[in-house]
Design a protein around this motif. Sequence first.
Motif, PDB file in Angstrom:
ATOM      1  N   ARG A 115       0.828  -1.209   0.000  1.00 50.92           N
ATOM      2  CA  ARG A 115       0.000   0.000   0.000  1.00 50.92           C
ATOM      3  C   ARG A 115       0.863   1.260   0.000  1.00 50.92           C
ATOM      4  O   ARG A 115       0.533   2.257  -0.655  1.00 50.92           O
ATOM      5  N   GLU A 116       1.959   1.220   0.729  1.00 50.08           N
ATOM      6  CA  GLU A 116       2.834   2.392   0.842  1.00 50.08           C
ATOM      7  C   GLU A 116       3.737   2.579  -0.372  1.00 50.08           C
ATOM      8  O   GLU A 116       4.183   3.690  -0.660  1.00 50.08           O
ATOM      9  N   HIS A 117       4.009   1.497  -1.084  1.00 52.30           N
ATOM     10  CA  HIS A 117       4.910   1.544  -2.236  1.00 52.30           C
ATOM     11  C   HIS A 117       4.201   0.926  -3.445  1.00 52.30           C
ATOM     12  O   HIS A 117       4.384  -0.264  -3.728  1.00 52.30           O
ATOM     13  N   PRO A 118       3.378   1.702  -4.152  1.00 52.35           N
ATOM     14  CA  PRO A 118       2.666   1.164  -5.324  1.00 52.35           C
ATOM     15  C   PRO A 118       3.604   0.514  -6.341  1.00 52.35           C
ATOM     16  O   PRO A 118       3.198  -0.404  -7.055  1.00 52.35           O
ATOM     17  N   GLU A 119       4.842   0.978  -6.398  1.00 52.83           N
ATOM     18  CA  GLU A 119       5.820   0.385  -7.305  1.00 52.83           C
ATOM     19  C   GLU A 119       6.018  -1.106  -7.006  1.00 52.83           C
ATOM     20  O   GLU A 119       6.177  -1.927  -7.922  1.00 52.83           O
ATOM     21  N   ALA A 120       6.001  -1.445  -5.711  1.00 50.73           N
ATOM     22  CA  ALA A 120       6.156  -2.853  -5.328  1.00 50.73           C
ATOM     23  C   ALA A 120       4.939  -3.666  -5.765  1.00 50.73           C
ATOM     24  O   ALA A 120       5.073  -4.826  -6.172  1.00 50.73           O
ATOM     25  N   LEU A 121       3.779  -3.068  -5.693  1.00 54.60           N
ATOM     26  CA  LEU A 121       2.565  -3.750  -6.150  1.00 54.60           C
ATOM     27  C   LEU A 121       2.611  -3.981  -7.663  1.00 54.60           C
ATOM     28  O   LEU A 121       2.229  -5.048  -8.153  1.00 54.60           O
ATOM     29  N   ILE A 122       3.095  -2.982  -8.394  1.00 50.93           N
ATOM     30  CA  ILE A 122       3.230  -3.138  -9.846  1.00 50.93           C
ATOM     31  C   ILE A 122       4.224  -4.255 -10.164  1.00 50.93           C
ATOM     32  O   ILE A 122       3.984  -5.098 -11.035  1.00 50.93           O
ATOM     33  N   ALA A 123       5.348  -4.276  -9.439  1.00 56.28           N
ATOM     34  CA  ALA A 123       6.350  -5.327  -9.650  1.00 56.28           C
ATOM     35  C   ALA A 123       5.763  -6.701  -9.358  1.00 56.28           C
ATOM     36  O   ALA A 123       6.036  -7.679 -10.067  1.00 56.28           O
ATOM     37  N   LEU A 124       4.949  -6.789  -8.325  1.00 53.33           N
ATOM     38  CA  LEU A 124       4.299  -8.047  -7.980  1.00 53.33           C
ATOM     39  C   LEU A 124       3.351  -8.485  -9.091  1.00 53.33           C
ATOM     40  O   LEU A 124       3.309  -9.669  -9.470  1.00 53.33           O
ATOM     41  N   ASN A 125       2.587  -7.541  -9.641  1.00 50.71           N
ATOM     42  CA  ASN A 125       1.668  -7.868 -10.736  1.00 50.71           C
ATOM     43  C   ASN A 125       2.423  -8.327 -11.980  1.00 50.71           C
ATOM     44  O   ASN A 125       1.998  -9.271 -12.660  1.00 50.71           O
ATOM     45  N   LEU A 126       3.535  -7.673 -12.273  1.00 45.07           N
ATOM     46  CA  LEU A 126       4.338  -8.066 -13.426  1.00 45.07           C
ATOM     47  C   LEU A 126       4.917  -9.465 -13.232  1.00 45.07           C
ATOM     48  O   LEU A 126       4.940 -10.282 -14.162  1.00 45.07           O
ATOM     49  N   MET A 127       5.395  -9.736 -12.019  1.00 45.47           N
ATOM     50  CA  MET A 127       5.941 -11.057 -11.697  1.00 45.47           C
ATOM     51  C   MET A 127       4.864 -12.127 -11.854  1.00 45.47           C
ATOM     52  O   MET A 127       5.110 -13.186 -12.451  1.00 45.47           O
ATOM     53  N   THR A 128       3.668 -11.856 -11.363  1.00 42.67           N
ATOM     54  CA  THR A 128       2.566 -12.811 -11.480  1.00 42.67           C
ATOM     55  C   THR A 128       2.204 -13.041 -12.937  1.00 42.67           C
ATOM     56  O   THR A 128       1.952 -14.183 -13.361  1.00 42.67           O
ATOM     57  N   GLY A 129       2.192 -11.967 -13.725  1.00 43.98           N
ATOM     58  CA  GLY A 129       1.907 -12.100 -15.141  1.00 43.98           C
ATOM     59  C   GLY A 129       2.947 -12.940 -15.863  1.00 43.98           C
ATOM     60  O   GLY A 129       2.607 -13.774 -16.714  1.00 43.98           O
ATOM     61  N   ASP A 130       4.212 -12.751 -15.511  1.00 42.62           N
ATOM     62  CA  ASP A 130       5.289 -13.547 -16.118  1.00 42.62           C
ATOM     63  C   ASP A 130       5.113 -15.029 -15.799  1.00 42.62           C
ATOM     64  O   ASP A 130       5.317 -15.896 -16.658  1.00 42.62           O
ATOM     65  N   ARG A 131       4.763 -15.326 -14.546  1.00 42.49           N
ATOM     66  CA  ARG A 131       4.603 -16.725 -14.137  1.00 42.49           C
ATOM     67  C   ARG A 131       3.421 -17.378 -14.854  1.00 42.49           C
ATOM     68  O   ARG A 131       3.504 -18.537 -15.265  1.00 42.49           O
ATOM     69  N   LEU A 132       2.337 -16.640 -15.007  1.00 39.66           N
ATOM     70  CA  LEU A 132       1.187 -17.168 -15.732  1.00 39.66           C
ATOM     71  C   LEU A 132       1.546 -17.409 -17.190  1.00 39.66           C
ATOM     72  O   LEU A 132       1.193 -18.448 -17.770  1.00 39.66           O
ATOM     73  N   SER A 133       2.274 -16.464 -17.784  1.00 38.15           N
ATOM     74  CA  SER A 133       2.693 -16.618 -19.167  1.00 38.15           C
ATOM     75  C   SER A 133       3.600 -17.837 -19.342  1.00 38.15           C
ATOM     76  O   SER A 133       3.448 -18.600 -20.304  1.00 38.15           O
ATOM     77  N   GLN A 134       4.540 -18.036 -18.387  1.00 39.73           N
ATOM     78  CA  GLN A 134       5.437 -19.184 -18.482  1.00 39.73           C
ATOM     79  C   GLN A 134       4.659 -20.494 -18.317  1.00 39.73           C
ATOM     80  O   GLN A 134       4.919 -21.467 -19.028  1.00 39.73           O
ATOM     81  N   ALA A 135       3.710 -20.520 -17.388  1.00 45.01           N
ATOM     82  CA  ALA A 135       2.897 -21.717 -17.198  1.00 45.01           C
ATOM     83  C   ALA A 135       2.111 -22.046 -18.465  1.00 45.01           C
ATOM     84  O   ALA A 135       2.011 -23.203 -18.877  1.00 45.01           O
ATOM     85  N   ASN A 136       1.572 -21.010 -19.110  1.00 43.23           N
ATOM     86  CA  ASN A 136       0.828 -21.229 -20.353  1.00 43.23           C
ATOM     87  C   ASN A 136       1.757 -21.705 -21.471  1.00 43.23           C
ATOM     88  O   ASN A 136       1.363 -22.515 -22.315  1.00 43.23           O
TER      89      ASN A 136
END
Length: 232
Positions: A115-136
Amino acid sequence: MTSSGWHHLSFLGRLTPPARNAVLRLGMPRTVQRDRPLMRQGEPGTEVHLLLDGRVAVARGVENGSVSLLGIRHRGDLVGEMAVLGGGVRTATVTTLDRSVLSVIPAQPFMACLREHPEALIALNLMTGDRLSQANTYRADAAGYEVEVRLARALLYQARRTPEREDGSPVVRLRQRQLAMLIGAQEGTVQKALNGPALRDIVLCARGRVVLLDVHELAQLAEMKAPSELCE
């Protein structure tokens, strides 16, 4: 690899120094020997683990007893975040592949940091997207390619995330059983493929590792462009 020393695809590698330092201050360090479980499927998710050194395997079992290897996480990666974000239980078992150093971050401080560092949330979303893409990608590879090609592709995927070299050649430090689980094949089939005519001259199989002797030939077999970071 970024100038910070963290791989650019890792969670920490996506952060600027202020956000990275904020995340690193949250946890308590823990050293875990190889082949030890960090979290088990079905347990409540009360903290996340930030991997400061080493690698871990993420595996999921189903009711009939079979186990799938969902992925390998590397230095700078985050594990256990899905159960914390969803307030549920662990959906996979995470086991160390090497002697690993982790920062264990309780759920509440981790969520406050996002919540305090939106940049960290964006990084987390990007990481999750990468993992989903790799799984696919693994799923599509399993449907579209023979085992030799799937192996070549998986070796290149994994080699991108590790700086380890042997006589200048990239190394993937996984057992044949783990490679088989990763691409959805039988261990015997993988062993036969690694020693077969398509792969035996471009990779070297040793105990617990595969050395990529010719990245360009491997990429040609994989029907992919050779990753630039492996050709330097």
